[in-house]
Design a protein around this motif. Structure first.
Motif, PDB file in Angstrom:
ATOM      1  N   ILE A  23       0.850  -1.193   0.000  1.00 42.90           N
ATOM      2  CA  ILE A  23       0.000   0.000   0.000  1.00 42.90           C
ATOM      3  C   ILE A  23       0.883   1.239   0.000  1.00 42.90           C
ATOM      4  O   ILE A  23       1.869   1.311   0.749  1.00 42.90           O
ATOM      5  CB  ILE A  23      -0.924   0.030   1.237  1.00 42.90           C
ATOM      6  CG1 ILE A  23      -1.885  -1.168   1.228  1.00 42.90           C
ATOM      7  CG2 ILE A  23      -1.700   1.334   1.315  1.00 42.90           C
ATOM      8  CD1 ILE A  23      -2.662  -1.320   2.510  1.00 42.90           C
ATOM      9  N   VAL A  24       0.543   2.207  -0.846  1.00 41.06           N
ATOM     10  CA  VAL A  24       1.174   3.528  -0.813  1.00 41.06           C
ATOM     11  C   VAL A  24       0.046   4.539  -0.627  1.00 41.06           C
ATOM     12  O   VAL A  24      -0.864   4.626  -1.458  1.00 41.06           O
ATOM     13  CB  VAL A  24       1.966   3.830  -2.095  1.00 41.06           C
ATOM     14  CG1 VAL A  24       2.629   5.200  -1.991  1.00 41.06           C
ATOM     15  CG2 VAL A  24       3.007   2.752  -2.354  1.00 41.06           C
ATOM     16  N   LEU A  25       0.089   5.282   0.469  1.00 42.15           N
ATOM     17  CA  LEU A  25      -0.998   6.199   0.780  1.00 42.15           C
ATOM     18  C   LEU A  25      -0.458   7.582   1.093  1.00 42.15           C
ATOM     19  O   LEU A  25       0.737   7.771   1.354  1.00 42.15           O
ATOM     20  CB  LEU A  25      -1.839   5.671   1.943  1.00 42.15           C
ATOM     21  CG  LEU A  25      -1.175   5.537   3.322  1.00 42.15           C
ATOM     22  CD1 LEU A  25      -1.275   6.848   4.135  1.00 42.15           C
ATOM     23  CD2 LEU A  25      -1.827   4.417   4.118  1.00 42.15           C
ATOM     24  N   THR A  26      -1.362   8.540   1.081  1.00 39.47           N
ATOM     25  CA  THR A  26      -1.049   9.894   1.512  1.00 39.47           C
ATOM     26  C   THR A  26      -2.262  10.436   2.251  1.00 39.47           C
ATOM     27  O   THR A  26      -3.352   9.845   2.209  1.00 39.47           O
ATOM     28  CB  THR A  26      -0.674  10.795   0.315  1.00 39.47           C
ATOM     29  OG1 THR A  26      -0.216  12.064   0.800  1.00 39.47           O
ATOM     30  CG2 THR A  26      -1.866  11.024  -0.598  1.00 39.47           C
ATOM     31  N   ILE A  27      -2.084  11.545   2.942  1.00 36.67           N
ATOM     32  CA  ILE A  27      -3.199  12.212   3.639  1.00 36.67           C
ATOM     33  C   ILE A  27      -3.155  13.683   3.257  1.00 36.67           C
ATOM     34  O   ILE A  27      -2.196  14.391   3.610  1.00 36.67           O
ATOM     35  CB  ILE A  27      -3.126  12.042   5.166  1.00 36.67           C
ATOM     36  CG1 ILE A  27      -2.985  10.562   5.539  1.00 36.67           C
ATOM     37  CG2 ILE A  27      -4.364  12.637   5.817  1.00 36.67           C
ATOM     38  CD1 ILE A  27      -2.886  10.303   7.044  1.00 36.67           C
ATOM     39  N   THR A  28      -4.155  14.139   2.526  1.00 34.14           N
ATOM     40  CA  THR A  28      -4.157  15.501   1.984  1.00 34.14           C
ATOM     41  C   THR A  28      -5.514  16.165   2.191  1.00 34.14           C
ATOM     42  O   THR A  28      -6.466  15.550   2.662  1.00 34.14           O
ATOM     43  CB  THR A  28      -3.847  15.496   0.474  1.00 34.14           C
ATOM     44  OG1 THR A  28      -4.985  14.962  -0.232  1.00 34.14           O
ATOM     45  CG2 THR A  28      -2.624  14.669   0.157  1.00 34.14           C
ATOM     46  N   THR A  29      -5.580  17.415   1.779  1.00 39.18           N
ATOM     47  CA  THR A  29      -6.850  18.132   1.723  1.00 39.18           C
ATOM     48  C   THR A  29      -7.655  17.652   0.521  1.00 39.18           C
ATOM     49  O   THR A  29      -7.185  16.840  -0.280  1.00 39.18           O
ATOM     50  CB  THR A  29      -6.605  19.640   1.606  1.00 39.18           C
ATOM     51  OG1 THR A  29      -5.743  19.876   0.482  1.00 39.18           O
ATOM     52  CG2 THR A  29      -5.939  20.184   2.864  1.00 39.18           C
ATOM     53  N   ASP A  30      -8.896  18.171   0.378  1.00 35.90           N
ATOM     54  CA  ASP A  30      -9.767  17.692  -0.698  1.00 35.90           C
ATOM     55  C   ASP A  30      -9.204  17.965  -2.086  1.00 35.90           C
ATOM     56  O   ASP A  30      -9.419  17.185  -3.012  1.00 35.90           O
ATOM     57  CB  ASP A  30     -11.184  18.259  -0.565  1.00 35.90           C
ATOM     58  CG  ASP A  30     -11.245  19.778  -0.618  1.00 35.90           C
ATOM     59  OD1 ASP A  30     -10.191  20.440  -0.513  1.00 35.90           O
ATOM     60  OD2 ASP A  30     -12.363  20.323  -0.754  1.00 35.90           O
ATOM     61  N   LEU A  31      -8.472  19.054  -2.261  1.00 36.38           N
ATOM     62  CA  LEU A  31      -7.880  19.371  -3.559  1.00 36.38           C
ATOM     63  C   LEU A  31      -6.446  18.864  -3.681  1.00 36.38           C
ATOM     64  O   LEU A  31      -5.758  19.188  -4.646  1.00 36.38           O
ATOM     65  CB  LEU A  31      -7.904  20.884  -3.812  1.00 36.38           C
ATOM     66  CG  LEU A  31      -9.274  21.559  -3.857  1.00 36.38           C
ATOM     67  CD1 LEU A  31      -9.134  23.000  -4.335  1.00 36.38           C
ATOM     68  CD2 LEU A  31     -10.236  20.795  -4.747  1.00 36.38           C
ATOM     69  N   SER A  32      -5.991  18.091  -2.690  1.00 37.61           N
ATOM     70  CA  SER A  32      -4.633  17.536  -2.681  1.00 37.61           C
ATOM     71  C   SER A  32      -3.575  18.628  -2.789  1.00 37.61           C
ATOM     72  O   SER A  32      -2.484  18.394  -3.321  1.00 37.61           O
ATOM     73  CB  SER A  32      -4.454  16.518  -3.820  1.00 37.61           C
ATOM     74  OG  SER A  32      -5.319  15.418  -3.645  1.00 37.61           O
ATOM     75  N   ASP A  33      -3.889  19.821  -2.282  1.00 46.13           N
ATOM     76  CA  ASP A  33      -2.928  20.927  -2.372  1.00 46.13           C
ATOM     77  C   ASP A  33      -2.137  21.121  -1.079  1.00 46.13           C
ATOM     78  O   ASP A  33      -1.291  22.014  -0.992  1.00 46.13           O
ATOM     79  CB  ASP A  33      -3.631  22.229  -2.758  1.00 46.13           C
ATOM     80  CG  ASP A  33      -4.786  22.580  -1.821  1.00 46.13           C
ATOM     81  OD1 ASP A  33      -5.069  21.789  -0.895  1.00 46.13           O
ATOM     82  OD2 ASP A  33      -5.408  23.636  -2.032  1.00 46.13           O
TER      83      ASP A  33
END
Length: 390
Positions: A23-33
């Motif tokens: 698994i490769v994941l990230t945690i971002t805002t809704d616009l991935s900015d």
């Protein structure tokens, strides 16, 4: 609000003694900015599920894949890579969420108070080892609840894998579903003054079936969420909800309609989709489904961020109002098209929308700001406006 995202599809590989999932994941805002940069590290839970027959009925059984050593997201991280051993049972779905219930947006009643930082969990179907196929979509799940009402019903909405902003859930959609659940499901007479009394009265009417038109529906979270919520409320009338967007949005909107329980969708006559380009709508050129009814309410969510599209959007709203006024003479005096707009302001240039609405004869009947849960960041809000014609 932040969202756990798969950077690429989960990959199942066979090992010597057991299979494992990469698994490769990230945690971002809704616009991935912006990436989540928490003050304190956030531990995650990765939970798989397999089907087991119990009393002759299939039942999903959860398995915590990270119980002994929870993976952790820390400030400064951009991605998190995991290699997790799988149990002998064939895992069918996988869920990744914060280990802390306090940080997880599990239901609509978690979101609307806006007083705790929340992170949306992500779900995906699991591929089989060596089958050469990987899921292209993931999905979100949100329990529809207001107080103690309908605590077991969940809304599932799929979105594309990856970090693009197209075909994804945005903040305003989550907040709007939470507001709609509060309006339609919470019947307690609390002392706390609630926002949007006029908007609430429109949605709570039982005099006749409401006709609700959504513009720019995207993946369908608001329109489908409203249909699901209203289906939980025991009423004598069933509203008709029509979602619209550009043609390329239809596949995802219909896929999400198909994820809902039976009795909700075109066959039931209470929820449907039709393409609508605002360049056509501004001239009153509507498809058969939009043209077939007078519309009590037009709703739109996160549609004001692109200022180039605002002139045709406002003209489309006015054209729908005019169409509804002349559609059915027998309904004259009953149908008064109102417009509800929800938006998370992204930049100051969006304010031109209000100038265009005013110039076209629309006035703001009521407005309110709804707090958006944010973890270790500046306070944010989603703004709602109910417009009517002068």
């Amino acid at each position: 609000m932040h969202y756990i995202r798969f950077c690429r599809p989960p990959e199942v590989q066979a090992g010597r003694s057991h299979a494992f999932v990469k698994i490769v994941l990230t945690i971002t805002t809704d616009l991935s900015d912006s990436f989540l940069s928490p003050r304190n590290p956030v531990q995650l839970a990765v939970i798989g599920a397999y089907t087991e027959s119990k009393d002759g009925k299939p039942q999903l059984v959860p398995v915590n894949l990270t119980q002994s050593s929870p993976p952790t997201w820390r400030a400064g991280m951009r991605v998190l890579k995991l290699d997790l051993p799988l149990p002998p049972q064939p895992i069918e779905t996988i869920q990744i969420r914060p280990l802390s219930r306090q940080l997880t947006a599990m239901g609509t009643s978690d979101v609307l108070p806006g007083n705790q930082g929340l992170i949306m969990a992500v779900y995906a179907d699991m591929p089989r080892p060596g089958d050469g196929r990987a899921p292209s979509v993931c999905f979100r799940s949100l329990r529809l609840s207001a107080g103690d009402v309908a605590a077991g019903q969940t809304l599932q909405i799929e979105e594309d894998l990856g970090e693009s902003i197209a075909r994804h859930i945005w903040d305003s959609g989550i907040v709007m579903v939470s507001l709609l659940a509060d309006i339609c499901l919470d019947t307690t007479a609390g002392s706390r003054a609630k926002p949007f009394p006029l908007f609430r009265s429109i949605l709570q009417t039982e005099e006749r079936p409401l006709n609700i038109l959504e513009l720019g529906c995207g993946v369908g979270v608001m329109g489908i969420g409203l249909a699901r919520i209203l289906s939980l409320r025991q009423t004598r009338v069933t509203p008709h909800i029509l979602m619209t967007d550009l043609p390329e949005a239809e596949e995802k909107a219909r896929a999400n309609m198909a994820r809902q329980p039976e009795g909700l969708g075109p066959a039931a006559g209470n929820l449907d989709f039709e393409p609508l380009d605002w360049e056509d709508g501004r001239n009153g050129n509507f498809g058969d489904k939009v043209a077939s009814r007078a519309w009590d309410l037009v709703a739109l969510c996160d549609c004001t961020y692109n200022t180039d599209t605002l002139p045709p959007l406002v003209k489309t709203l006015s054209a729908i109002h005019n169409h509804s006024a002349r559609h059915d003479s027998s309904a004259r005096g009953l149908v008064k098209t109102e417009v509800f707009v929800a938006t998370k302001p992204r930049h100051s240039s969006e304010s031109v929308f209000f100038d265009l609405m005013s110039a076209d004869g629309w006035i703001i009947r009521e407005q309110a700001e709804l707090p958006l849960p944010v973890l270790d960041g500046e306070a944010q809000t989603v703004h709602g406006y109910l417009f009517g014609k002068q």
